[in-house]
Design a protein around this motif. Sequence first.
Motif, PDB file in Angstrom:
ATOM      1  N   PHE A  55      23.595 -23.857 -17.773  1.00 13.38           N
ATOM      2  CA  PHE A  55      23.213 -24.864 -18.758  1.00 13.38           C
ATOM      3  C   PHE A  55      23.822 -26.202 -18.381  1.00 13.38           C
ATOM      4  N   THR A  56      23.054 -27.261 -18.599  1.00 12.55           N
ATOM      5  CA  THR A  56      23.566 -28.608 -18.286  1.00 12.55           C
ATOM      6  C   THR A  56      23.259 -29.582 -19.403  1.00 12.55           C
ATOM      7  N   ILE A  57      24.104 -30.597 -19.502  1.00 12.84           N
ATOM      8  CA  ILE A  57      23.839 -31.758 -20.370  1.00 12.84           C
ATOM      9  C   ILE A  57      23.944 -33.003 -19.498  1.00 12.84           C
ATOM     10  N   ILE A  58      22.897 -33.808 -19.486  1.00 18.31           N
ATOM     11  CA  ILE A  58      23.013 -35.159 -18.929  1.00 18.31           C
ATOM     12  C   ILE A  58      23.589 -36.013 -20.062  1.00 18.31           C
ATOM     13  N   LYS A  59      24.780 -36.540 -19.820  1.00 18.45           N
ATOM     14  CA  LYS A  59      25.575 -37.159 -20.891  1.00 18.45           C
ATOM     15  C   LYS A  59      25.090 -38.581 -21.191  1.00 18.45           C
ATOM     16  N   PRO A  60      25.542 -39.149 -22.341  1.00 18.18           N
ATOM     17  CA  PRO A  60      24.987 -40.433 -22.792  1.00 18.18           C
ATOM     18  C   PRO A  60      25.066 -41.561 -21.774  1.00 18.18           C
ATOM     19  N   ASN A  61      26.126 -41.653 -20.990  1.00 20.72           N
ATOM     20  CA  ASN A  61      26.197 -42.781 -20.039  1.00 20.72           C
ATOM     21  C   ASN A  61      25.111 -42.665 -18.976  1.00 20.72           C
ATOM     22  N   ALA A  62      24.821 -41.456 -18.515  1.00 16.73           N
ATOM     23  CA  ALA A  62      23.810 -41.265 -17.470  1.00 16.73           C
ATOM     24  C   ALA A  62      22.401 -41.464 -18.029  1.00 16.73           C
ATOM     25  N   VAL A 111      25.801 -20.580 -11.963  1.00 20.57           N
ATOM     26  CA  VAL A 111      26.929 -21.299 -12.578  1.00 20.57           C
ATOM     27  C   VAL A 111      27.747 -22.005 -11.503  1.00 20.57           C
ATOM     28  N   GLU A 112      28.128 -21.276 -10.459  1.00 20.68           N
ATOM     29  CA  GLU A 112      28.976 -21.851  -9.401  1.00 20.68           C
ATOM     30  C   GLU A 112      28.211 -22.939  -8.643  1.00 20.68           C
ATOM     31  N   ALA A 113      26.925 -22.672  -8.362  1.00 16.48           N
ATOM     32  CA  ALA A 113      26.142 -23.645  -7.595  1.00 16.48           C
ATOM     33  C   ALA A 113      26.027 -24.967  -8.350  1.00 16.48           C
ATOM     34  N   LEU A 114      25.844 -24.889  -9.664  1.00 16.37           N
ATOM     35  CA  LEU A 114      25.743 -26.136 -10.438  1.00 16.37           C
ATOM     36  C   LEU A 114      27.095 -26.844 -10.491  1.00 16.37           C
ATOM     37  N   ARG A 115      28.175 -26.085 -10.684  1.00 12.75           N
ATOM     38  CA  ARG A 115      29.513 -26.717 -10.713  1.00 12.75           C
ATOM     39  C   ARG A 115      29.772 -27.452  -9.393  1.00 12.75           C
ATOM     40  N   THR A 116      29.357 -26.852  -8.278  1.00  7.11           N
ATOM     41  CA  THR A 116      29.545 -27.495  -6.970  1.00  7.11           C
ATOM     42  C   THR A 116      28.730 -28.782  -6.868  1.00  7.11           C
ATOM     43  N   LEU A 117      27.487 -28.718  -7.307  1.00 14.61           N
ATOM     44  CA  LEU A 117      26.607 -29.888  -7.243  1.00 14.61           C
ATOM     45  C   LEU A 117      27.098 -31.011  -8.163  1.00 14.61           C
ATOM     46  N   VAL A 118      27.704 -30.637  -9.277  1.00 10.22           N
ATOM     47  CA  VAL A 118      28.193 -31.604 -10.274  1.00 10.22           C
ATOM     48  C   VAL A 118      29.495 -32.263  -9.808  1.00 10.22           C
ATOM     49  N   GLY A 119      30.393 -31.505  -9.219  1.00  9.79           N
ATOM     50  CA  GLY A 119      31.651 -32.069  -8.714  1.00  9.79           C
ATOM     51  C   GLY A 119      32.778 -32.014  -9.727  1.00  9.79           C
ATOM     52  N   ALA A 120      33.934 -32.509  -9.306  1.00 10.96           N
ATOM     53  CA  ALA A 120      35.159 -32.427 -10.122  1.00 10.96           C
ATOM     54  C   ALA A 120      35.003 -33.206 -11.428  1.00 10.96           C
ATOM     55  N   THR A 121      35.771 -32.775 -12.439  1.00 11.41           N
ATOM     56  CA  THR A 121      35.723 -33.399 -13.772  1.00 11.41           C
ATOM     57  C   THR A 121      35.939 -34.907 -13.677  1.00 11.41           C
ATOM     58  N   ASP A 122      36.928 -35.322 -12.868  1.00 10.15           N
ATOM     59  CA  ASP A 122      37.214 -36.748 -12.688  1.00 10.15           C
ATOM     60  C   ASP A 122      36.348 -37.287 -11.543  1.00 10.15           C
ATOM     61  N   PRO A 123      35.407 -38.168 -11.845  1.00  3.50           N
ATOM     62  CA  PRO A 123      34.503 -38.671 -10.793  1.00  3.50           C
ATOM     63  C   PRO A 123      35.245 -39.273  -9.606  1.00  3.50           C
ATOM     64  N   ARG A 163      28.637 -36.257 -10.148  1.00  2.04           N
ATOM     65  CA  ARG A 163      29.678 -37.050 -10.814  1.00  2.04           C
ATOM     66  C   ARG A 163      30.209 -38.154  -9.901  1.00  2.04           C
ATOM     67  N   HIS A 164      30.254 -37.908  -8.614  1.00  3.08           N
ATOM     68  CA  HIS A 164      30.678 -38.966  -7.690  1.00  3.08           C
ATOM     69  C   HIS A 164      29.735 -40.161  -7.813  1.00  3.08           C
ATOM     70  N   GLU A 165      28.444 -39.866  -7.908  1.00  5.20           N
ATOM     71  CA  GLU A 165      27.460 -40.952  -7.920  1.00  5.20           C
ATOM     72  C   GLU A 165      27.303 -41.596  -9.294  1.00  5.20           C
ATOM     73  N   PHE A 166      27.309 -40.801 -10.362  1.00  7.59           N
ATOM     74  CA  PHE A 166      26.932 -41.333 -11.677  1.00  7.59           C
ATOM     75  C   PHE A 166      28.090 -41.363 -12.676  1.00  7.59           C
ATOM     76  N   GLY A 167      29.214 -40.748 -12.369  1.00 11.14           N
ATOM     77  CA  GLY A 167      30.346 -40.737 -13.289  1.00 11.14           C
ATOM     78  C   GLY A 167      31.049 -42.082 -13.307  1.00 11.14           C
ATOM     79  N   GLU A 168      31.562 -42.448 -14.480  1.00 18.59           N
ATOM     80  CA  GLU A 168      32.258 -43.736 -14.625  1.00 18.59           C
ATOM     81  C   GLU A 168      33.738 -43.543 -14.886  1.00 18.59           C
ATOM     82  N   SER A 169      34.101 -42.415 -15.497  1.00 13.36           N
ATOM     83  CA  SER A 169      35.502 -42.115 -15.801  1.00 13.36           C
ATOM     84  C   SER A 169      35.571 -40.624 -16.093  1.00 13.36           C
TER      85      SER A 169
END
Length: 150
Positions: free
Chosen positions: A8-15, A86-98, A107-113
């Motif tokens: 399951f994923t959520i594209i968050k408000p900033n994105a 689950v693991e594949a999506l976590r890998t694609l998403v990246g670490a909690t802190d962009p 998260r590297h590309e679209f994360g702000e904080s």
Amino acid sequence: MQTTSRTFTIIKPNAVAAGATGNILDRLISNGFRIRALKMDFLDRNRAARFYAVHRGKPFFEPLLRFMTSGAIVVAVLEREGEDAVEALRTLVGATDPALAAPGTIRHEFGESVTRNAIHASDSPENARKEWSHFFSDDQIVEVDYQPSI
Ligand code: CDP
Ligand code: MG
């Protein structure tokens, strides 16, 4: 039959506000995920607090709720071949802190904080099911596959 698994994923408000929804969905699909359910939604404080109940009491809980209720979100149930959705999506998403997320991750590309980190990804199959049930009933998950011969 081939094994598939879901997450399951959520594209968050900033994105969503940045106009990145299409780009992010495209990256999910081009990395082997099928969309089984998809919608735009908006969380009020009560729903956000229920969704993030596991983080209640942590210092980032209130800022997280403010952020997650600051604009529209896009939620999706994703499926892929194999058992590792689950693991594949976590890998694609990246670490909690962009700032620590690997180049090429969402998260590297679209994360702000660390809070405004663009996307949520479930951390286990059990939590994925629990989390998508905040947004989708079982009959809103589309299990039909395209049959070109019809
Ligand atoms: O989302 P993820 O599983 O990577 O991280 P989490 O530890 O489950 O935290 C959930 C969400 O809380 C994160 O995605 C961030 O948006 C937010 N968070 C935060 O604002 N500050 C932190 N120190 C840790 C998490
Ligand atoms: Mg988490």
